[in-house]
Design an enzyme around this catalytic site. Structure first.
Site, PDB file in Angstrom:
ATOM      1  N   GLY A  99       0.871  -1.162   0.147  1.00  0.00           N
ATOM      2  CA  GLY A  99      -0.039   0.001  -0.035  1.00  0.00           C
ATOM      3  C   GLY A  99       0.824   1.178   0.237  1.00  0.00           C
ATOM      4  O   GLY A  99       0.272   2.254   0.035  1.00  0.00           O
ATOM      5  N   THR A 101       2.794   4.266  -1.329  1.00  0.00           N
ATOM      6  CA  THR A 101       2.513   5.147  -2.628  1.00  0.00           C
ATOM      7  C   THR A 101       4.075   6.122  -2.521  1.00  0.00           C
ATOM      8  O   THR A 101       4.860   6.146  -1.738  1.00  0.00           O
ATOM      9  CB  THR A 101       1.538   6.241  -2.358  1.00  0.00           C
ATOM     10  OG1 THR A 101       1.669   7.031  -1.205  1.00  0.00           O
ATOM     11  CG2 THR A 101       0.286   5.417  -2.444  1.00  0.00           C
ATOM     12  N   ALA A 124      -3.034   1.800  -4.949  1.00  0.00           N
ATOM     13  CA  ALA A 124      -2.935   3.199  -3.918  1.00  0.00           C
ATOM     14  C   ALA A 124      -3.819   3.368  -2.985  1.00  0.00           C
ATOM     15  O   ALA A 124      -3.740   4.056  -2.078  1.00  0.00           O
ATOM     16  CB  ALA A 124      -2.889   4.473  -5.025  1.00  0.00           C
ATOM     17  N   HIS A 156      -7.061  15.375   1.883  1.00  0.00           N
ATOM     18  CA  HIS A 156      -6.395  14.546   2.856  1.00  0.00           C
ATOM     19  C   HIS A 156      -6.109  15.587   4.323  1.00  0.00           C
ATOM     20  O   HIS A 156      -6.266  16.728   4.311  1.00  0.00           O
ATOM     21  CB  HIS A 156      -5.404  13.824   2.447  1.00  0.00           C
ATOM     22  CG  HIS A 156      -5.688  12.767   1.701  1.00  0.00           C
ATOM     23  ND1 HIS A 156      -6.079  13.033   0.283  1.00  0.00           N
ATOM     24  CD2 HIS A 156      -5.982  11.261   1.973  1.00  0.00           C
ATOM     25  CE1 HIS A 156      -6.339  11.760  -0.298  1.00  0.00           C
ATOM     26  NE2 HIS A 156      -6.345  10.745   0.566  1.00  0.00           N
ATOM     27  N   LYS A 160      -0.622  14.295   5.844  1.00  0.00           N
ATOM     28  CA  LYS A 160      -0.102  13.625   4.659  1.00  0.00           C
ATOM     29  C   LYS A 160       0.989  14.156   3.837  1.00  0.00           C
ATOM     30  O   LYS A 160       0.953  15.637   3.749  1.00  0.00           O
ATOM     31  CB  LYS A 160      -1.150  13.173   3.762  1.00  0.00           C
ATOM     32  CG  LYS A 160      -1.232  12.716   2.279  1.00  0.00           C
ATOM     33  CD  LYS A 160      -2.337  12.331   1.847  1.00  0.00           C
ATOM     34  CE  LYS A 160      -2.143  11.307   0.464  1.00  0.00           C
ATOM     35  NZ  LYS A 160      -1.357   9.942   0.784  1.00  0.00           N
ATOM     36  N   THR A 167      -4.108   7.894  -4.869  1.00  0.00           N
ATOM     37  CA  THR A 167      -5.288   7.723  -5.528  1.00  0.00           C
ATOM     38  C   THR A 167      -5.748   8.511  -6.635  1.00  0.00           C
ATOM     39  O   THR A 167      -6.408   8.287  -7.612  1.00  0.00           O
ATOM     40  CB  THR A 167      -6.447   7.508  -4.286  1.00  0.00           C
ATOM     41  OG1 THR A 167      -6.120   6.487  -3.298  1.00  0.00           O
ATOM     42  CG2 THR A 167      -7.797   7.426  -4.915  1.00  0.00           C
TER      43      THR A 167
END
Length: 267
Positions: A99, A101, A124, A156, A160, A167
Site C-alpha cells: 500500500g 505510495t 494506491a 486529506h 499527509k 489515489t
C-alpha cells in the site's frame, strides 16, 4: 487454518489500524510486525500498540525475519523500505500486499521483479468504493471525456506528506488511459497567476490538506451547460485496512503476478 499476516510499518496510523482489523477478523492473525529501526514502536507488543491488549507479538525491526514468520505480508510503510521488503518476500516466497505510495523507479522495478516469483497486490487505495470509482471514471472518460474539461480534486488530513495522493494519480491514469493520453504529458498540478485559457487536453489536479480528513476524491467532467462529478469520501481508515486484509487472503490463492483491487473485486 488461520492465515498469519506480517505487518510492515506497524507503528504508523495504517499499521496500527491493520493490527486492529487483523486481530478482530476471524481466519487471520498477526504473525509478525515491524517498524523502522529506532522507532518508538519497536519492542512494544503489537496488540497493545493498537489498543487491542497483548497479542504476544513484539514489534521488531528485522524485516526478513518478520516476512519469513508470515504467510502473507502487508506493507504500508515508506518507499525506502520497499526494496528490502520485496527482497525478503522473494527469498521467503511470501505474497505481498503493498500500500506504499510515492515509489521511485528502482522501487517499482523491485516490485515488478517480485511479481515474477509471487503474487503481489499493489494499489494506491484498498477501498472497494474507490476501486469502483476508478471503474466508473474510466467509463465516464470513454463516454464524455473528449467533450469535457477534466479535473481531479483530492482532500486529506494535514499530516499527509505526498501530493497529489496516490489515489488521485491512479484516477488520472484511468482517465488518461481511457482517452489515449499520456498523463505525464497532460497533467497540470495546481494553477496560479495568469495561466491563459485552459488547454482541453489537460487533466487538472487540485490538492487540499486540512484537519483530519481521511480521504475525499472527486473527478469532475465539465462540459457546456452541464458537469458530471464522481466522488468517493472515506470516513474511517478502517475501510482501507479491511480491504488490505481481504487482499492478503486473496493473494495467497493467486499465481505469481502483479494485481490490483480491480482484479480482486472483478470490475
Amino acid at each position: 487454518m488461520s492465515l498469519g499476516i506480517g505487518i510492515i510499518g506497524a507503528g504508523g496510523r495504517m499499521g496500527r489500524m491493520l493490527i486492529e482489523v487483523v486481530h478482530r477478523q476471524p481466519g487471520v492473525h498477526v504473525a509478525a510486525a515491524t517498524d523502522r529501526t529506532g522507532g518508538e514502536a519497536v519492542g512494544r507488543d503489537a496488540g497493545e500498540l493498537a489498543g487491542q491488549g497483548s497479542l504476544g507479538v513484539p514489534i521488531g525491526d528485522d524485516i526478513p525475519a518478520a516476512v519469513a514468520a508470515s504467510d502473507a505480508v502487508i506493507d504500508f510503510s515508506l518507499p525506502e523500505a520497499t526494496e528490502t521488503v520485496a527482497a525478503a518476500c522473494a527469498e521467503a516466497g511470501r505474497p505481498l500486499v503493498l500500500g506504499t505510495t510515492g515509489l521511485g523507479e528502482t522501487q517499482r522495478e523491485a516490485v515488478h521483479r517480485l511479481a515474477e516469483q509471487v503474487a503481489v497486490m499493489h494499489a494506491a487505495n484498498y477501498s472497494t468504493g474507490v476501486t469502483l470509482l476508478t471503474a466508473l471514471v474510466e467509463q465516464a472518460a470513454r463516454a464524455i471525456g473528449v467533450y469535457s474539461d477534466i479535473e481531479i480534486i483530492e482532500a486529506h488530513h494535514r499530516h499527509k506528506v505526498d501530493a497529489p495522493s496516490g489515489t488521485a494519480l491512479r484516477l488520472g491514469e484511468a482517465v488518461a488511459d481511457a482517452l489515449g493520453r499520456d498523463l505525464s504529458q497532460c497533467a497540470v498540478y495546481g494553477r496560479e497567476g495568469h495561466t491563459g485559457e485552459r488547454d482541453p487536453q489537460t487533466i487538472g489536479f487540485e490538492t487540499i490538506r486540512a484537519g483530519d480528513i481521511v480521504g475525499d476524491h472527486t473527478v469532475l467532467f465539465g462540459g457546456d451547460g452541464e458537469r458530471v462529478e464522481l466522488t468517493h469520501k472515506a470516513s474511517s481508515r478502517t475501510t482501507f485496512a479491511s480491504g488490505a486484509v481481504r487482499a492478503a487472503a486473496w493473494v495467497v490463492e493467486q499465481p505469481p503476478g502483479l494485481y490490483d483491487m480491480r482484479d480482486m473485486i472483478g470490475v
